[in-house]
Design a protein around this motif. Structure first.
Motif, PDB file in Angstrom:
ATOM      1  N   ASP A 369       0.856  -1.181   0.000  1.00  0.00           N
ATOM      2  CA  ASP A 369       0.000   0.000   0.000  1.00  0.00           C
ATOM      3  C   ASP A 369       0.895   1.235   0.000  1.00  0.00           C
ATOM      4  N   ALA A 370       1.163   1.757  -1.187  1.00  0.00           N
ATOM      5  CA  ALA A 370       2.108   2.863  -1.342  1.00  0.00           C
ATOM      6  C   ALA A 370       1.628   4.115  -0.606  1.00  0.00           C
ATOM      7  N   ALA A 371       0.317   4.365  -0.637  1.00  0.00           N
ATOM      8  CA  ALA A 371      -0.213   5.551   0.037  1.00  0.00           C
ATOM      9  C   ALA A 371      -0.015   5.446   1.551  1.00  0.00           C
ATOM     10  N   TYR A 372      -0.248   4.255   2.093  1.00  0.00           N
ATOM     11  CA  TYR A 372      -0.056   4.039   3.525  1.00  0.00           C
ATOM     12  C   TYR A 372       1.420   4.187   3.886  1.00  0.00           C
ATOM     13  N   ALA A 373       2.293   3.666   3.027  1.00  0.00           N
ATOM     14  CA  ALA A 373       3.743   3.767   3.263  1.00  0.00           C
ATOM     15  C   ALA A 373       4.197   5.217   3.283  1.00  0.00           C
ATOM     16  N   ALA A 374       3.615   6.035   2.389  1.00  0.00           N
ATOM     17  CA  ALA A 374       3.978   7.447   2.362  1.00  0.00           C
ATOM     18  C   ALA A 374       3.496   8.173   3.607  1.00  0.00           C
ATOM     19  N   ARG A 375       2.353   7.744   4.119  1.00  0.00           N
ATOM     20  CA  ARG A 375       1.790   8.384   5.301  1.00  0.00           C
ATOM     21  C   ARG A 375       2.557   8.019   6.566  1.00  0.00           C
ATOM     22  N   TYR A 376       3.083   6.781   6.615  1.00  0.00           N
ATOM     23  CA  TYR A 376       3.824   6.310   7.793  1.00  0.00           C
ATOM     24  C   TYR A 376       5.202   5.814   7.368  1.00  0.00           C
ATOM     25  N   PRO A 377       6.117   6.733   7.085  1.00  0.00           N
ATOM     26  CA  PRO A 377       7.430   6.344   6.556  1.00  0.00           C
ATOM     27  C   PRO A 377       8.261   5.489   7.508  1.00  0.00           C
ATOM     28  N   ALA A 378       7.953   5.528   8.808  1.00  0.00           N
ATOM     29  CA  ALA A 378       8.735   4.734   9.767  1.00  0.00           C
ATOM     30  C   ALA A 378       8.441   3.249   9.645  1.00  0.00           C
ATOM     31  N   ILE A 379       7.313   2.895   9.042  1.00  0.00           N
ATOM     32  CA  ILE A 379       6.941   1.485   8.907  1.00  0.00           C
ATOM     33  C   ILE A 379       7.502   0.943   7.602  1.00  0.00           C
ATOM     34  N   LYS A 380       8.382  -0.021   7.716  1.00  0.00           N
ATOM     35  CA  LYS A 380       8.979  -0.645   6.537  1.00  0.00           C
ATOM     36  C   LYS A 380       8.295  -1.965   6.207  1.00  0.00           C
ATOM     37  N   GLU A 381       8.114  -2.794   7.239  1.00  0.00           N
ATOM     38  CA  GLU A 381       7.375  -4.044   7.058  1.00  0.00           C
ATOM     39  C   GLU A 381       6.070  -3.961   7.839  1.00  0.00           C
ATOM     40  N   ALA A 382       5.010  -4.476   7.271  1.00  0.00           N
ATOM     41  CA  ALA A 382       3.688  -4.382   7.876  1.00  0.00           C
ATOM     42  C   ALA A 382       3.614  -5.138   9.189  1.00  0.00           C
ATOM     43  N   GLY A 383       2.744  -4.660  10.070  1.00  0.00           N
ATOM     44  CA  GLY A 383       2.475  -5.380  11.304  1.00  0.00           C
ATOM     45  C   GLY A 383       1.709  -6.658  11.010  1.00  0.00           C
ATOM     46  N   ILE A 384       2.076  -7.735  11.686  1.00  0.00           N
ATOM     47  CA  ILE A 384       1.417  -9.026  11.456  1.00  0.00           C
ATOM     48  C   ILE A 384       1.078  -9.686  12.792  1.00  0.00           C
ATOM     49  N   GLY A 385       0.028 -10.495  12.778  1.00  0.00           N
ATOM     50  CA  GLY A 385      -0.307 -11.319  13.918  1.00  0.00           C
ATOM     51  C   GLY A 385      -1.070 -10.602  15.013  1.00  0.00           C
ATOM     52  N   LEU A 386      -1.252 -11.298  16.120  1.00  0.00           N
ATOM     53  CA  LEU A 386      -2.011 -10.787  17.259  1.00  0.00           C
ATOM     54  C   LEU A 386      -1.480  -9.446  17.734  1.00  0.00           C
ATOM     55  N   GLY A 387      -0.173  -9.325  17.817  1.00  0.00           N
ATOM     56  CA  GLY A 387       0.444  -8.106  18.324  1.00  0.00           C
ATOM     57  C   GLY A 387       0.819  -7.117  17.246  1.00  0.00           C
ATOM     58  N   GLN A 388       0.504  -7.426  15.986  1.00  0.00           N
ATOM     59  CA  GLN A 388       0.890  -6.566  14.856  1.00  0.00           C
ATOM     60  C   GLN A 388       2.380  -6.236  14.923  1.00  0.00           C
ATOM     61  N   TRP A 389       3.187  -7.304  15.080  1.00  0.00           N
ATOM     62  CA  TRP A 389       4.633  -7.125  15.080  1.00  0.00           C
ATOM     63  C   TRP A 389       5.076  -6.539  13.742  1.00  0.00           C
ATOM     64  N   THR A 390       5.927  -5.525  13.777  1.00  0.00           N
ATOM     65  CA  THR A 390       6.327  -4.846  12.554  1.00  0.00           C
ATOM     66  C   THR A 390       7.839  -4.641  12.516  1.00  0.00           C
ATOM     67  N   ASN A 391       8.312  -4.226  11.327  1.00  0.00           N
ATOM     68  CA  ASN A 391       9.732  -3.991  11.090  1.00  0.00           C
ATOM     69  C   ASN A 391      10.543  -5.213  11.522  1.00  0.00           C
ATOM     70  N   GLU A 392      11.584  -5.030  12.347  1.00  0.00           N
ATOM     71  CA  GLU A 392      12.440  -6.169  12.692  1.00  0.00           C
ATOM     72  C   GLU A 392      11.692  -7.235  13.483  1.00  0.00           C
ATOM     73  N   ARG A 393      10.660  -6.854  14.212  1.00  0.00           N
ATOM     74  CA  ARG A 393       9.959  -7.827  15.063  1.00  0.00           C
ATOM     75  C   ARG A 393       9.102  -8.784  14.233  1.00  0.00           C
ATOM     76  N   ASP A 394       8.583  -8.342  13.096  1.00  0.00           N
ATOM     77  CA  ASP A 394       7.829  -9.282  12.274  1.00  0.00           C
ATOM     78  C   ASP A 394       8.782 -10.278  11.608  1.00  0.00           C
ATOM     79  N   ILE A 395       9.987  -9.820  11.306  1.00  0.00           N
ATOM     80  CA  ILE A 395      11.002 -10.727  10.752  1.00  0.00           C
ATOM     81  C   ILE A 395      11.388 -11.765  11.799  1.00  0.00           C
ATOM     82  N   ALA A 396      11.527 -11.314  13.043  1.00  0.00           N
ATOM     83  CA  ALA A 396      11.877 -12.236  14.128  1.00  0.00           C
ATOM     84  C   ALA A 396      10.770 -13.266  14.342  1.00  0.00           C
ATOM     85  N   LEU A 397       9.508 -12.851  14.232  1.00  0.00           N
ATOM     86  CA  LEU A 397       8.395 -13.786  14.372  1.00  0.00           C
ATOM     87  C   LEU A 397       8.444 -14.857  13.287  1.00  0.00           C
TER      88      LEU A 397
END
Length: 628
Positions: A369-397
C-alpha cells in the motif's frame, strides 16, 4: 452656531463644514470607532465564561456525583469536559452554590444532567453530552450548538489565563488519575503517565522552591499561580532560583508524575487549588466508566484467541487486569486475529490471497500500500499477527516460526513468541503488564502496554481501555456465573503441570459403589477420587450440596483450593445449574489462586465426556479434602 442664529443658510453651513479639516478628522475617528464596535459585536463569546475557581467548583461537583454513584460494581468516570462547555454556553459564569438563570439551583441542574448522561440505578445506560445537545431537555439550537463547537475547537480551555507547557516531550498529556472526588475524599491534583528517568521540564516560568519530599514548586513572577510536581529528582535545582518555561528541572523518579496547580484568589487573598488539566494544550483521560451490567459477548473468532491468551497467562500466575490490558491493545491493533496483516482488513481470520501476496512481498509496506507507506514512513514491514509485530519484530516472528516448523499465523506460536522469542524489552513490558508490576488498575496497565510494548503512546487509548474493560467484564462474568469455557483436552499451557495421573477409562464407566447418576458431574468426581485411592460416600447429594454434606460427614472443607480437592459449586455459580449446582475435580492450582478443573456433564451433557476449565474466582465454591 451661525446657522442656529439665523445668520447663514443651511446650504452655507454645510459648505463651511465640508471645507473644515477638523470635521474630516472627527469623521474619521467616528468611523473607526463604529468599525471597532461592529467588529466586537461579531466576536462570539469565549468557550469558558466562568473564572478559574467557579469552573473548578463545577468540575468537583460533577466528580462527587460520579463518586456517590460508584458502588455495586459500577465505577463512574463521566466525560465532564462536554458538560463544562455546555453549562458555560447556556448559563455563562454561574456559581455551583447559586441559582441559574432559569431559576433552578445549579447543583440540582447538574445532578439531573448527570442522570441524563448515565441513567438511573440499577439500569445505568451511558450516553454523551453531544447526544444530549441534539434533542430533548438539553438540546441547543443548531446555531448555538454550531457556535459552541466552533469555540471549543478554536479556544477550548485555552481562554483561561496561565496556560501551562507540557512537563515532558509530548503532544497529548495522558492523565491516569483525574482531579476530583474519589469516594469521600477530594483528590486535588492530577497524575500523568511518565517513566523513570524521563526528563521533566518546567510547565511555567518562575521562582523554584524544593522540598525534601521530591517535590518542585514553581511560582510565576507575578505571583498569580504556582505549580508543584512530585516524584522528581531535584538535585539540579536550588531554592530561589529562577527558571523559564520548558527548561529542564530534573528526571522522574516513578512511572507517574503528580501535578498540583494553585491560583491566587484576589477576593479571599488566598491560594486555591484548581484543576491542572484545564491549562495544558491537550489531555486524554484513561479512567473510564465501567458498569457492572456490561454484558459484552465477543465474536467467536476473537474469543478463541482471547481464551488461548487468557488460559496461558492464568496458568503462569498472571493477573486478570494485566491479561485484559493486553487483550484490549491486541483487539484494537489487529482484531485479535493471528492472521492479521496491516492494511488488509477484508480477509479476517484467514490467509486469503491478499495476505499471501503480502507474505510473498516480505510484508514490505510500499509493495502492499504505497499511500499508507507514504503516510507512515517509519513502517517498513507491515504489522502481522495478534500483536501486529512490525519492522524487525515481524522478521523475528517469521524466523521463530520457521525454527518451530509452524506457520507464523499460528495463534499458539505467537503466544510462545511473545513470551519467549520477542525482543528482551518487549518481553519485559509484556511481563510487567501481565503481572501488574507497573500498576493495578486496568487503564494504567493498558496505557503502559501501549506505550512500552506497542511503542505508540496515546494512540486510540480510549478505544483500547474500553476493549480491555469489555474483556474484563467477559472473563469476570465467565468466572462467576455463565460463560466458563470448557474443552475436552487439557489446555496446552498446562502440559506437564498436572501432578495426578490422567483420568482413565473407568472414570467414565464407573468404579464400585458409585450410586450417582450415570455421566453426571457427581458420577465423575466419585470415580476420579476412587482412581486416586479416595473412597468418598455415594450419598452426598447434588453437586451443589457436596460442601455441606461432606462437612457433616467429617470431611475438611475450605474456600481455598488444592490439587485433588473436590470443588462444590453452589447453584448458579460458574454456569452451574441454578437448582443442582455442580462438582468438579481440582487438577492444578495457579499462583494467582485460579485453578484448572476436570469435570463431566459440561461439554455435551449426558455424553460422559470429561472436559477441562480454568476457574478464576473462588466465590460460591467450597473445596473438599477427599482424605479423612
Amino acid at each position: 452656531m451661525n446657522l442656529l442664529r439665523g445668520k447663514i443658510s443651511p446650504k452655507e453651513a454645510l459648505k463651511g463644514l465640508a471645507h473644515n479639516p477638523v470635521v474630516w478628522l472627527a469623521s474619521l475617528i467616528l468611523f473607526l470607532v463604529l468599525m471597532i464596535v461592529a467588529a466586537a459585536a461579531d466576536v462570539p463569546n469565549p468557550s469558558i465564561k466562568q473564572n478559574d475557581f467557579e469552573l473548578t467548583d463545577a468540575w468537583v461537583e460533577m466528580t462527587k456525583l460520579d463518586a456517590d454513584h460508584s458502588k455495586d460494581g459500577n465505577q463512574f468516570y463521566t466525560n465532564f469536559d462536554g458538560v463544562m462547555f455546555y453549562m458555560n454556553e447556556k448559563f455563562d459564569d454561574y456559581e455551583v452554590n447559586g441559582v441559574l438563570s432559569n431559576g433552578q439551583p445549579a447543583k440540582t441542574y447538574l445532578s439531573d444532567l448527570w442522570t441524563a448522561l448515565n441513567g438511573k440505578a440499577p439500569n445505568y445506560e451511558v450516553t454523551t453530552m453531544d447526544d444530549l445537545e441534539k434533542k430533548g431537555t438539553y438540546a441547543l439550537s443548531s446555531d448555538d450548538n454550531s457556535t459552541m463547537n466552533e469555540m471549543i475547537r478554536e479556544m477550548g480551555y485555552q481562554v483561561l489565563d496561565g496556560q501551562l507547557a507540557f512537563p515532558y516531550a509530548t503532544d497529548n498529556l495522558i492523565i491516569n488519575r483525574r482531579f476530583g472526588y474519589e469516594g469521600a475524599d477530594l483528590h486535588q491534583s492530577i497524575e500523568v503517565t511518565t517513566s523513570e528517568n524521563q526528563p521533566i521540564v518546567a510547565p511555567l516560568s518562575g521562582k523554584v522552591t524544593v522540598n525534601s519530599n521530591q517535590q518542585v514548586t514553581i511560582e510565576n513572577t507575578n505571583q498569580e499561580e504556582k505549580v508543584s510536581l512530585q516524584k522528581i529528582d531535584t538535585s539540579r535545582l536550588t531554592n530561589g532560583q529562577n527558571i523559564t518555561s520548558s527548561a529542564l528541572i530534573g528526571k522522574s523518579l516513578a512511572s507517574t508524575l503528580e501535578i498540583t496547580l494553585q491560583k491566587y484568589d484576589d477576593e479571599t487573598k488566598s491560594w486555591k487549588r484548581v484543576n491542572p488539566a484545564f491549562y495544558f494544550p491537550k489531555v486524554t483521560y484513561t479512567q473510564m466508566t465501567q458498569l457492572a451490567a456490561n454484558d459484552y459477548n465477543p465474536d467467536s473468532s476473537q474469543l478463541a484467541s482471547a481464551q488461548a491468551i487468557y488460559n496461558y497467562a492464568m496458568a503462569h500466575g498472571r493477573t486478570l487486569n494485566g491479561i485484559c490490558a493486553v487483550l484490549g491493545n491486541y483487539q484494537v491493533e489487529g482484531n485479535l486475529d493471528p492472521t492479521a496483516v496491516e492494511t488488509i482488513y477484508d480477509e479476517p481470520f484467514k490467509m486469503g490471497p491478499k495476505k499471501q501476496a503480502a507474505q510473498a512481498a516480505g510484508f514490505a509496506i510500499e509493495k502492499m500500500d504505497a499511500a499508507y507507506a507514504a503516510r507512515y514512513p517509519a513502517i517498513k514491514e507491515a504489522g502481522i499477527g495478534l500483536g501486529q509485530w512490525t519492522n524487525e519484530r515481524d522478521i523475528a516472528l517469521q524466523a521463530f516460526a520457521k525454527a518451530q516448523k509452524k506457520p507464523w499465523y499460528d495463534g499458539s506460536l505467537q503466544i510462545q513468541f511473545a513470551t519467549t522469542g520477542d525482543s528482551p524489552g518487549a518481553i519485559t513490558a509484556l511481563n510487567n503488564t501481565l503481572q501488574g508490576k507497573v500498576g493495578k488498575d486496568l487503564p494504567t496497565l493498558t496505557n503502559y502496554f501501549l506505550t512500552y510494548w506497542e511503542g505508540n503512546p496515546g494512540d486510540k487509548i480510549s478505544e483500547r481501555i474500553q476493549a480491555a474493560q469489555n474483556w474484563q467484564a467477559y472473563f469476570t462474568r465467565a468466572s462467576s456465573g455463565s460463560s466458563g469455557k470448557s474443552d475436552v483436552s487439557v489446555p496446552p499451557e498446562y502440559a506437564g503441570k498436572l501432578t495426578e495421573p490422567a483420568p482413565n477409562e473407568q472414570d467414565v464407566t464407573g468404579y464400585p459403589g458409585n450410586n450417582y447418576a450415570l455421566n453426571n458431574c457427581t458420577w465423575y468426581v466419585y470415580n476420579r477420587e476412587y482412581q486416586l485411592g479416595n473412597h468418598i460416600p455415594a450419598n452426598l447429594g447434588n453437586g451443589g450440596q457436596w460442601g455441606i454434606s461432606a462437612k457433616a460427614a467429617g470431611y475438611a472443607t475450605s474456600s481455598t483450593p488444592k490439587v485433588g480437592d473436590m470443588a462444590s459449586f453452589s447453584p448458579g455459580t460458574d454456569g452451574s445449574s441454578s437448582i443442582y449446582g455442580h462438582v468438579a475435580f481440582v487438577e492444578v492450582v495457579n499462583p494467582d489462586g485460579s485453578f484448572l478443573v476436570s469435570e463431566m456433564n459440561v461439554v455435551d451433557p449426558g455424553s460422559g465426556k470429561i472436559s477441562y476449565r480454568v476457574i478464576s474466582s473462588n466465590a460460591g465454591i467450597t473445596f473438599i479434602d477427599p482424605t479423612k
